[in-house]
Design an enzyme around this catalytic site. Sequence first.
Site, PDB file in Angstrom:
ATOM      1  N   LYS A  94       0.818  -1.204   0.000  1.00 43.40           N
ATOM      2  CA  LYS A  94       0.000   0.000   0.000  1.00 43.40           C
ATOM      3  C   LYS A  94       0.859   1.265   0.000  1.00 43.40           C
ATOM      4  CE  LYS A  94      -4.145  -1.886   0.254  1.00 43.40           C
ATOM      5  NZ  LYS A  94      -5.101  -1.809  -0.846  1.00 43.40           N
ATOM      6  N   ARG A 139      -3.512 -10.910   3.585  1.00 37.76           N
ATOM      7  CA  ARG A 139      -3.639 -10.870   2.121  1.00 37.76           C
ATOM      8  C   ARG A 139      -2.358 -10.239   1.587  1.00 37.76           C
ATOM      9  NH1 ARG A 139      -5.384  -7.475  -2.115  1.00 37.76           N
ATOM     10  NH2 ARG A 139      -6.640  -8.557  -3.707  1.00 37.76           N
TER      11      ARG A 139
END
Length: 283
Positions: free
Chosen positions: A225, A255
């Site tokens: 991210k 994840r």
Amino acid sequence: MSHRLVKLLGQEAPWLMGVLNVTPDSFTDGGRYLDTPAALAHARALLADGAHILDIGGESTAPGTRPITSEEELARIEPVVRALAAEAVLSIDTYHAATAARCVELGARIVNDVSALRADPEMAAVVRDLGPVVVLMHAKDGPLPHATDRPVHYRDVVREVGDWLAARVDAALAAGIDTDQIVLDPGWGKFLSLDPADSWELLARFEELAARFRPIPVLVAISRKGFFGVPMADRDPLSQLTSLVAVQKGAALIRTHHVRMAAQFLDAARRMRLDLPAARVYG
């Protein structure tokens, strides 16, 4: 009551969900696995690296990307799902009920809905009637995160995200979905806020979310991210370190794009006898 994931995976938590983007425009690897042979090769590599679940997506929902139809989505992912359904536990990253229904019919066992059942009015019925596990993701700025490009302000990000997710759990239960089908994803990066401090605060206090929703598993999905504030090539170690800390605070699933590195971090944690609470709750 055991969660459906425990029965489905038959392995001690935490669990690793490997990301398979069958897309031309995903933010980290768009286009690399768009054709079926490349997608299958990558999927099998993720499984060999230790993935317990493959999360297959045919549409990027990164801010600024273009929404697509269920037909276009299925054209990308159906051959992959058909080939892998007998080899792995498959999650389908979709907000389209028709896509979810078709993939569950082919053998997928999890639906990862980034809209938390808001985008398609038929999705709740698909989950209720066909019985997959469903991941409900927080995205405060609307039913779809594609357009999440406006500032979102929180007074208390952990409490507000928790309240939002609690409302979606209530909606799922009201639609006839069982508690043991539900997994929660707090959302991170631009899905959560344009302010990186909100993402870091949510991680720092992750144990509050995990405790609030137990026995519903909470997923940590922070792989690569932008809030890490470093170039894409440098994000994997930070992704695994922060995911491991979230596991120590109660996360049941990670994840990740880099399954091998995530598995190595978890193995090191076990060898150092670090406390991994999800192993007790969902093992």
